[in-house]
Design an enzyme around this catalytic site. Structure first.
Site: not given
Length: 193
Positions: A98, A123
């Site tokens: 992330s 993501h």
């Protein structure tokens, strides 16, 4: 409770003990081994600014083993990496997920590295909202705006199109270190110094 080891150095003036992170900082090494929060980001930013003030011509080595975290805190680190004069070499050990992966990609070109068994995951940002429909819409619009900003920066860092990044971050997208090189998130996998 976390344990921070101390190291002892001896010189002509006697002994001195350092916590391990302070000792690494002497060698221009910054370590992010936790979630990206306002507290951890402020520490990383302060260390980067300190090292730039010490010698703006020398690289900073930023080791990342992080599950990600706050987007605004991550942007504080990322923007500082771009702002300072020093090249920031990013090195993934363990996992950069992330916001951790986003920071990894933001290192100086040619100096974005990962160890062989590191994992990288990208993501889309997530968030939640409560309240009236108006407040929920405001939060949702902000998440979309943030996603677009993240996608644009990742596209610039990887050489991919914004559309490719948007598609590839629709769900959790895990990569090995070699796959991250092929994707453009990092420049090489290193086994030894």
């Amino acid at each position: 409770m976390s344990f921070v080891p101390y190291v002892i150095e001896q010189n002509s003036r006697g002994e001195r003990s350092y916590d391990i992170y302070s000792r690494l900082l002497k060698d221009r090494i910054i370590f992010l081994g936790e979630e990206v929060t306002d507290v951890s980001a402020n520490l990383v930013v302060a260390q980067m600014l300190f090292l730039e003030a010490e010698d703006p011509s020398k690289d900073i080595h930023f080791y990342i083993n992080s599950p990600g975290g706050s987007v605004s805190a991550g942007f504080a680190i990322y923007d500082t990496m771009q702002y300072i004069k020093c090249d920031v070499s990013t090195i993934c050990i363990g996992m950069a997920a992330s916001m951790g992966a986003f920071l990894l990609s933001g290192g100086a070109k040619g100096k974005r590295l990962a160890l062989p068994n590191a994992e990288i995951m990208i993501h889309q940002p997530s968030g939640g909202a409560r309240g009236q429909e108006t407040e929920i819409r405001i939060v949702a619009e902000n998440i979309l705006k943030t996603r677009n900003k993240l996608n644009e920066i990742l596209a610039a860092n990887t050489g991919k199109s914004v559309e490719e990044i948007s598609r590839d971050t629709e769900r959790d997208n895990y990569m090995t270190a070699q796959e991250a090189v092929a994707y453009g998130l990092i420049d090489s996998v290193v086994e030894k110094r």
